[in-house]
Scaffold this motif. Structure first.
Motif, PDB file in Angstrom:
ATOM      1  N   ILE A  81      -0.047 -11.605 -28.792  1.00  8.19           N
ATOM      2  CA  ILE A  81       0.364 -10.034 -28.338  1.00  8.19           C
ATOM      3  C   ILE A  81      -0.528  -9.166 -28.902  1.00  8.19           C
ATOM      4  O   ILE A  81      -0.398  -8.254 -28.984  1.00  8.19           O
ATOM      5  N   GLY A  82      -1.464 -10.174 -29.508  1.00 14.38           N
ATOM      6  CA  GLY A  82      -2.370  -9.067 -29.929  1.00 14.38           C
ATOM      7  C   GLY A  82      -2.280  -8.714 -31.839  1.00 14.38           C
ATOM      8  O   GLY A  82      -2.793  -7.585 -32.006  1.00 14.38           O
ATOM      9  N   ARG A  83      -1.326  -9.076 -32.214  1.00 14.37           N
ATOM     10  CA  ARG A  83      -1.270  -9.130 -33.517  1.00 14.37           C
ATOM     11  C   ARG A  83      -2.301  -9.613 -34.430  1.00 14.37           C
ATOM     12  O   ARG A  83      -2.057  -8.793 -35.705  1.00 14.37           O
ATOM     13  N   ILE A  84      -2.736 -10.374 -34.228  1.00 21.91           N
ATOM     14  CA  ILE A  84      -3.585 -10.921 -34.950  1.00 21.91           C
ATOM     15  C   ILE A  84      -4.863 -11.346 -34.941  1.00 21.91           C
ATOM     16  O   ILE A  84      -5.755 -12.180 -33.335  1.00 21.91           O
ATOM     17  N   TRP A 113       2.417 -18.385 -34.944  1.00 21.16           N
ATOM     18  CA  TRP A 113       1.229 -17.447 -35.308  1.00 21.16           C
ATOM     19  C   TRP A 113       0.431 -17.223 -33.314  1.00 21.16           C
ATOM     20  O   TRP A 113       0.276 -16.158 -33.675  1.00 21.16           O
ATOM     21  N   CYS A 157       8.695 -13.423 -33.293  1.00 19.32           N
ATOM     22  CA  CYS A 157       7.840 -14.524 -32.176  1.00 19.32           C
ATOM     23  C   CYS A 157       8.457 -15.705 -32.589  1.00 19.32           C
ATOM     24  O   CYS A 157       8.008 -16.294 -31.971  1.00 19.32           O
ATOM     25  N   GLU A 189       2.134 -14.688 -31.882  1.00 15.32           N
ATOM     26  CA  GLU A 189       1.693 -13.358 -32.245  1.00 15.32           C
ATOM     27  C   GLU A 189       0.395 -12.788 -31.654  1.00 15.32           C
ATOM     28  O   GLU A 189      -0.443 -12.124 -31.707  1.00 15.32           O
ATOM     29  N   ARG A 190      -0.690 -13.997 -31.802  1.00 11.25           N
ATOM     30  CA  ARG A 190      -1.989 -14.190 -31.765  1.00 11.25           C
ATOM     31  C   ARG A 190      -1.984 -13.188 -30.293  1.00 11.25           C
ATOM     32  O   ARG A 190      -2.725 -12.933 -29.927  1.00 11.25           O
ATOM     33  N   THR A 198      11.394 -15.437 -37.616  1.00 10.04           N
ATOM     34  CA  THR A 198      10.849 -13.781 -36.782  1.00 10.04           C
ATOM     35  C   THR A 198      11.415 -13.622 -35.190  1.00 10.04           C
ATOM     36  O   THR A 198      11.488 -15.108 -34.642  1.00 10.04           O
TER      37      THR A 198
END
Length: 87
Positions: free
Chosen positions: A76-79, A70, A52, A73-74, A50
């Motif tokens: 940048i606010g996706r999780i 992960w 990320c 992603e965390r 991916t």
């Protein structure tokens, strides 16, 4: 990773300093001492990852980190992380 100044190629600076200061002490811009090179196999591995995970791989190479996709992603606010108050 070490950094040089565009105005002085003999002194080296840490990544911490380069990221926290706008300019080198001599007024130059910080540039990497050695740019990491990815092999053809490593670039081919990016195809199955991916965005990320690719970003994490590049940051790990530049800064000697151990980030995962992960983590990126965390950040940048996706999780979103749920927090609960403990009495």
């Amino acid at each position: 990773m070490l950094y040089l100044s565009t105005r002085n190629t003999t002194d080296t600076y840490t990544a911490h300093r380069a990221l926290h200061e706008e300019r080198a002490p001599d007024g130059g811009i910080y540039i990497p001492f050695r740019v990491p090179v990815f092999s053809t196999d490593e670039l081919q591995d990016f195809k199955g990852k991916t965005q990320c995970e690719i970003i994490a791989s590049v940051l790990n190479r530049f800064f000697g980190l151990r980030l995962s996709g992960w983590d990126v992603e965390r950040e940048i606010g996706r999780i979103p992380l749920k927090t609960e108050t403990v009495n």
